[in-house]
Scaffold this motif. Structure first.
Motif, PDB file in Angstrom:
ATOM      1  N   GLY A  32       0.803  -1.231   0.000  1.00  0.00           N
ATOM      2  CA  GLY A  32       0.000   0.000   0.000  1.00  0.00           C
ATOM      3  C   GLY A  32       0.830   1.273   0.000  1.00  0.00           C
ATOM      4  N   HIS A  33       2.087   1.184   0.419  1.00  0.00           N
ATOM      5  CA  HIS A  33       2.892   2.421   0.466  1.00  0.00           C
ATOM      6  C   HIS A  33       2.946   3.096  -0.905  1.00  0.00           C
ATOM      7  N   GLY A  34       3.048   2.274  -1.966  1.00  0.00           N
ATOM      8  CA  GLY A  34       3.115   2.851  -3.310  1.00  0.00           C
ATOM      9  C   GLY A  34       1.863   3.658  -3.614  1.00  0.00           C
ATOM     10  N   PRO A  58       9.593   8.281   8.071  1.00  0.00           N
ATOM     11  CA  PRO A  58       9.712   7.539   9.337  1.00  0.00           C
ATOM     12  C   PRO A  58      10.841   6.515   9.261  1.00  0.00           C
ATOM     13  N   VAL A  59      10.891   5.660  10.289  1.00  0.00           N
ATOM     14  CA  VAL A  59      11.655   4.413  10.167  1.00  0.00           C
ATOM     15  C   VAL A  59      10.616   3.326   9.911  1.00  0.00           C
ATOM     16  N   GLY A  60      10.877   2.499   8.949  1.00  0.00           N
ATOM     17  CA  GLY A  60       9.911   1.488   8.511  1.00  0.00           C
ATOM     18  C   GLY A  60      10.132   1.318   7.019  1.00  0.00           C
ATOM     19  N   CYS A  61       9.234   0.624   6.348  1.00  0.00           N
ATOM     20  CA  CYS A  61       9.441   0.368   4.925  1.00  0.00           C
ATOM     21  C   CYS A  61       9.535   1.657   4.113  1.00  0.00           C
ATOM     22  N   SER A  62       8.879   2.711   4.590  1.00  0.00           N
ATOM     23  CA  SER A  62       8.882   3.967   3.834  1.00  0.00           C
ATOM     24  C   SER A  62      10.038   4.885   4.224  1.00  0.00           C
ATOM     25  N   ALA A  77      14.242  10.102  13.377  1.00  0.00           N
ATOM     26  CA  ALA A  77      14.453   8.948  14.258  1.00  0.00           C
ATOM     27  C   ALA A  77      13.108   8.242  14.432  1.00  0.00           C
ATOM     28  N   HIS A  78      13.173   6.960  14.732  1.00  0.00           N
ATOM     29  CA  HIS A  78      11.972   6.117  14.806  1.00  0.00           C
ATOM     30  C   HIS A  78      10.870   6.754  15.662  1.00  0.00           C
ATOM     31  N   GLY A  79       9.721   7.006  15.072  1.00  0.00           N
ATOM     32  CA  GLY A  79       8.572   7.528  15.823  1.00  0.00           C
ATOM     33  C   GLY A  79       8.590   9.020  16.060  1.00  0.00           C
ATOM     34  N   GLN A 101       3.976   8.001   8.571  1.00  0.00           N
ATOM     35  CA  GLN A 101       4.381   7.031   9.589  1.00  0.00           C
ATOM     36  C   GLN A 101       3.665   5.689   9.458  1.00  0.00           C
ATOM     37  N   GLY A 102       4.368   4.637   9.812  1.00  0.00           N
ATOM     38  CA  GLY A 102       3.753   3.305   9.877  1.00  0.00           C
ATOM     39  C   GLY A 102       3.171   3.078  11.265  1.00  0.00           C
ATOM     40  N   ASP A 103       2.553   1.905  11.471  1.00  0.00           N
ATOM     41  CA  ASP A 103       1.906   1.661  12.765  1.00  0.00           C
ATOM     42  C   ASP A 103       2.905   1.372  13.868  1.00  0.00           C
ATOM     43  N   GLY A 104       4.000   0.695  13.533  1.00  0.00           N
ATOM     44  CA  GLY A 104       5.036   0.474  14.546  1.00  0.00           C
ATOM     45  C   GLY A 104       5.652   1.807  14.916  1.00  0.00           C
ATOM     46  N   ASP A 105       5.911   2.601  13.903  1.00  0.00           N
ATOM     47  CA  ASP A 105       6.557   3.896  14.103  1.00  0.00           C
ATOM     48  C   ASP A 105       5.670   4.830  14.936  1.00  0.00           C
ATOM     49  N   LEU A 106       4.395   4.916  14.569  1.00  0.00           N
ATOM     50  CA  LEU A 106       3.502   5.909  15.192  1.00  0.00           C
ATOM     51  C   LEU A 106       2.881   5.418  16.496  1.00  0.00           C
ATOM     52  N   GLY A 108       3.687   2.514  18.170  1.00  0.00           N
ATOM     53  CA  GLY A 108       4.597   1.773  19.043  1.00  0.00           C
ATOM     54  C   GLY A 108       5.600   2.734  19.642  1.00  0.00           C
ATOM     55  N   ILE A 109       6.766   2.773  19.025  1.00  0.00           N
ATOM     56  CA  ILE A 109       7.865   3.568  19.599  1.00  0.00           C
ATOM     57  C   ILE A 109       7.545   5.069  19.636  1.00  0.00           C
ATOM     58  N   GLY A 110       6.668   5.518  18.712  1.00  0.00           N
ATOM     59  CA  GLY A 110       6.419   6.967  18.638  1.00  0.00           C
ATOM     60  C   GLY A 110       5.124   7.414  19.280  1.00  0.00           C
ATOM     61  N   ASN A 130      -1.424   2.235   8.271  1.00  0.00           N
ATOM     62  CA  ASN A 130      -1.656   1.134   9.204  1.00  0.00           C
ATOM     63  C   ASN A 130      -1.801  -0.174   8.424  1.00  0.00           C
ATOM     64  N   ASN A 131      -0.715  -0.987   8.453  1.00  0.00           N
ATOM     65  CA  ASN A 131      -0.804  -2.287   7.792  1.00  0.00           C
ATOM     66  C   ASN A 131      -0.821  -3.434   8.814  1.00  0.00           C
ATOM     67  N   ALA A 132      -1.056  -3.065  10.071  1.00  0.00           N
ATOM     68  CA  ALA A 132      -1.295  -4.044  11.140  1.00  0.00           C
ATOM     69  C   ALA A 132      -0.121  -4.984  11.397  1.00  0.00           C
ATOM     70  N   ILE A 133       1.078  -4.540  10.990  1.00  0.00           N
ATOM     71  CA  ILE A 133       2.248  -5.413  11.184  1.00  0.00           C
ATOM     72  C   ILE A 133       3.522  -4.575  11.039  1.00  0.00           C
ATOM     73  N   TYR A 134       4.623  -5.082  11.592  1.00  0.00           N
ATOM     74  CA  TYR A 134       5.915  -4.433  11.326  1.00  0.00           C
ATOM     75  C   TYR A 134       6.419  -4.965   9.988  1.00  0.00           C
ATOM     76  N   GLY A 135       6.291  -4.160   8.944  1.00  0.00           N
ATOM     77  CA  GLY A 135       6.676  -4.628   7.618  1.00  0.00           C
ATOM     78  C   GLY A 135       8.183  -4.765   7.467  1.00  0.00           C
ATOM     79  N   MET A 136       8.891  -3.693   7.728  1.00  0.00           N
ATOM     80  CA  MET A 136      10.316  -3.649   7.409  1.00  0.00           C
ATOM     81  C   MET A 136      11.145  -4.733   8.099  1.00  0.00           C
ATOM     82  N   THR A 137      10.771  -5.030   9.344  1.00  0.00           N
ATOM     83  CA  THR A 137      11.602  -5.960  10.115  1.00  0.00           C
ATOM     84  C   THR A 137      11.150  -7.408   9.945  1.00  0.00           C
ATOM     85  N   GLY A 138      10.188  -7.648   9.083  1.00  0.00           N
ATOM     86  CA  GLY A 138       9.872  -9.038   8.752  1.00  0.00           C
ATOM     87  C   GLY A 138       8.592  -9.580   9.341  1.00  0.00           C
TER      88      GLY A 138
HETATM   89  C1  LIG Z   1      15.197   2.720  17.568  1.00  0.00           C
HETATM   90  C2  LIG Z   1      14.820   1.606  16.655  1.00  0.00           C
HETATM   91  N1  LIG Z   1      14.133   0.550  17.158  1.00  0.00           N
HETATM   92  C3  LIG Z   1      13.781  -0.461  16.349  1.00  0.00           C
HETATM   93  C4  LIG Z   1      14.117  -0.430  15.018  1.00  0.00           C
HETATM   94  C5  LIG Z   1      13.714  -1.582  14.133  1.00  0.00           C
HETATM   95  N2  LIG Z   1      12.607  -1.248  13.260  1.00  0.00           N
HETATM   96  C6  LIG Z   1      12.789  -0.815  11.995  1.00  0.00           C
HETATM   97  S1  LIG Z   1      11.351  -0.560  11.214  1.00  0.00           S
HETATM   98  C7  LIG Z   1      10.456  -1.083  12.548  1.00  0.00           C
HETATM   99  C8  LIG Z   1       8.964  -1.157  12.544  1.00  0.00           C
HETATM  100  C9  LIG Z   1       8.365  -0.671  11.294  1.00  0.00           C
HETATM  101  O1  LIG Z   1       6.996  -0.975  11.281  1.00  0.00           O
HETATM  102  P1  LIG Z   1       5.927   0.068  10.810  1.00  0.00           P
HETATM  103  O2  LIG Z   1       6.129   1.369  11.487  1.00  0.00           O
HETATM  104  O3  LIG Z   1       4.617  -0.566  11.003  1.00  0.00           O
HETATM  105  O4  LIG Z   1       6.267   0.334   9.287  1.00  0.00           O
HETATM  106  P2  LIG Z   1       6.185  -0.609   8.023  1.00  0.00           P
HETATM  107  O5  LIG Z   1       7.573  -1.129   7.813  1.00  0.00           O
HETATM  108  O6  LIG Z   1       5.187  -1.676   8.289  1.00  0.00           O
HETATM  109  O7  LIG Z   1       5.771   0.321   6.931  1.00  0.00           O
HETATM  110  C10 LIG Z   1      11.287  -1.415  13.604  1.00  0.00           C
HETATM  111  C11 LIG Z   1      10.813  -1.882  14.906  1.00  0.00           C
HETATM  112  C12 LIG Z   1      14.840   0.677  14.530  1.00  0.00           C
HETATM  113  N3  LIG Z   1      15.179   0.787  13.264  1.00  0.00           N
HETATM  114  N4  LIG Z   1      15.179   1.669  15.373  1.00  0.00           N
END
Ligand SMILES: Cc1ncc(C[n+]2csc(CCOP(=O)(O)OP(=O)(O)O)c2C)c(N)n1
Ligand code: SF4
Length: 471
Positions: A32-34, A58-62, A77-79, A101-106, A108-110, A130-138
């Motif tokens: 969906g990011h595209g 953000p930090v994440g797939c995007s 930085a993440h979040g 921002q992704g869901d983990g980014d927004l 979770g950590i953010g 919101n894709n209901a999962i951490y995409g980038m980390t697997g």
């Molecule tokens: C400080 C920090 N903690 C953890 C990570 C590992 N990490 C990279 S992306 C990510 C989660 C991304 O998930 P989301 O925000 O849902 O984005 P998506 O990839 O699904 O678009 C995590 C935990 C990191 N890069 N930096």
């Protein structure tokens, strides 16, 4: 006939993937990011705001959005995209800030950063994919993973009792007074994608019209981690995600709160804040000063932090740019403490004083810790009341003075750093001793304490002139 063209907000080539000439993105098929990138880029084109947009990735797939958007870009930085966006929106008046921002980014950590930015009603548009999962980390469980959903870290499915319920961010943010626009949209099919574009446009129009914090949650597929084909993923999104995250507008209007971003403080207000309204006659120096990086270090209770404040206030009173940065351990007394003070005629980029050119060592451990960090040609003032050893270095100037005894004899043992500041003034000429004498009554309330501190200044000056002036 509908003609599909690439928005001009996109770069011609997407070099992240394969160098010049590359037109494909790094996203997985069906991601969906595209879609979201395309919708945002189209809206930016339509509003003609390309050269005003700053895209906070953000930090994440995007994370690599800056390879696609030919706008201002900053990777956060993440979040922390909403916090970075806050700074940008407040300091660059004409800018249009996107926090992507992704869901983990927004959520979770953010979580803290987004809640406070929303609560302050920052002038930013947040696109929450919101894709209901951490995409980038697997494919680990995200705050928005739905109950029963299988992920890498919930292989048997998310359990509400063990992992909590998914966080519904629109509903949570809708409890706050400041946001002006909150909508959840979906990328489940073409009709939904068109609706998503409308919400994205409204959020950006709100920035053009300076309306305020706008939040669009976009339910988006991650086929690879959902372990589905792209078409199946869109169907699952509609069937399973949408019931948990209802697609609807939550708010669209004016903020209930008047946006009041910080503004430069006037000289008059500054005087009031620093209690400098009283009649004082501190002279501003005509000549240019070299940048001063001063560190005071000792144990808590020695007055290291307040000594730093006194020096900083003297420098402010003499109209220099000044910063003061304390650093201390968890204990109030007995732990280590140090303060960095920068005094400059230019702008101060960072308040950190890693390598001082004047170091006041109030006790032995401080001298041991920081002796090597003093800049060559700098000065160390050693409190010889508590430090028995000599300084090892030969490329710096050293001054030895029993600061604690001087303060004790003047009746204020806690003011040993005041003696140190006085000697700094005498040794460098950066601030006048008379300024210290005028600033002390402004920062201390008790009359008896003021007199004691002034006595310390006089005793330190006497000691310096007798023993150190010629070194
Ligand atoms: C400080 C920090 N903690 C953890 C990570 C590992 N990490 C990279 S992306 C990510 C989660 C991304 O998930 P989301 O925000 O849902 O984005 P998506 O990839 O699904 O678009 C995590 C935990 C990191 N890069 N930096
Ligand atoms: S892992 Fe998921 S979110 Fe990331 S690019 Fe692939 S499909 Fe998109």
């Amino acid at each position: 006939m509908v003609k599909h063209t690439k928005p001009k907000t996109f770069y011609e080539d997407f070099v992240r993937k394969g160098g010049p000439g590359e037109k494909n993105t790094h996203y997985c098929p069906g991601c969906g990011h595209g879609n979201v990138h395309k919708l945002i880029a189209e809206v930016i084109d339509e509003l003609g705001i390309q050269d005003r947009v700053i895209f906070c990735s953000p930090v994440g797939c995007s994370v690599f959005a800056y390879y696609y958007f030919d706008t201002g870009n900053i990777q956060c930085a993440h979040g922390r995209a909403p916090a970075v966006g806050t700074g940008l929106a407040r300091s660059l008046e004409n800018s249009i800030i996107i926090s992507y921002q992704g869901d983990g980014d927004l959520a979770g950590i953010g979580m803290g950063a987004i809640m406070h930015a929303a609560n302050r009603g920052e002038h930013i548009a947040v696109f929450f994919v919101n894709n209901a999962i951490y995409g980038m980390t697997g494919g680990q469980m995200a705050p928005t993973t739905i109950v029963g959903q299988k992920t890498l870290t919930t292989p048997l499915g998310r359990s509400a009792g063990r992992d909590g319920f998914p966080l519904t961010m629109c509903e949570i943010i809708n409890n706050l007074a400041a946001p002006v626009f909150i909508e959840r949209v979906s990328l489940g099919n073409a009709a939904r994608i068109l609706k998503a574009k409308k919400a994205i446009k409204q959020a950006l129009v709100n920035q053009v019209e300076k309306k305020g914090f706008s939040f669009v949650e976009i339910l988006s597929p991650c086929p690879i981690n959902w372990k589905m084909q792209p078409i199946e993923a869109r169907k699952w999104l509609i069937d399973k995600l949408e019931p948990v995250f209802p697609v609807k507008n939550f708010r669209n209007g004016d903020s209930q709160v008047k946006y009041d971003p910080p503004r430069p403080v006037s000289d008059e207000e500054m005087k009031k804040l620093f209690n400098l309204e009283k009649d004082i006659s501190i002279k501003q120096k005509e000549e240019h000063i070299s940048e001063q990086l001063v560190k005071l270090a000792g144990f808590g209770g020695q007055g290291v932090l307040s000594g730093g404040i006194l020096l900083a206030n003297c420098a402010i009173a003499e109209k220099h740019n000044t910063s003061w940065l304390p650093s201390y351990g968890p204990e109030m007394r007995g732990g280590t403490a140090n303060a960095g003070v920068i005094i400059s005629d230019g702008q101060i980029g960072s308040p950190l004083v890693d390598n001082p050119n004047f170091f006041i060592a109030m006790n032995g451990p401080s001298l041991d810790s920081f002796e090597d960090q003093v800049l060559p040609g700098g000065t160390i003032l050693v409190n010889s009341s508590l430090i028995e050893r000599k300084v090892n270095r030969s490329d710096i100037k050293t001054l030895y003075a029993p600061l604690t005894e001087i303060a004790q004899q003047a009746g204020a043992v806690a003011a040993a750093t005041v003696a140190g500041i006085t000697m700094y003034a005498l040794s460098t000429g950066i601030i006048a001793v008379d300024t210290i004498r005028q600033v002390i009554p402004l920062s201390i309330k008790r009359k008896a304490l003021i007199d004691e501190n002034l006595k310390v200044v006089d005793a330190a000056r006497e000691y310096y002139e007798k023993n150190l002036a010629k070194t």
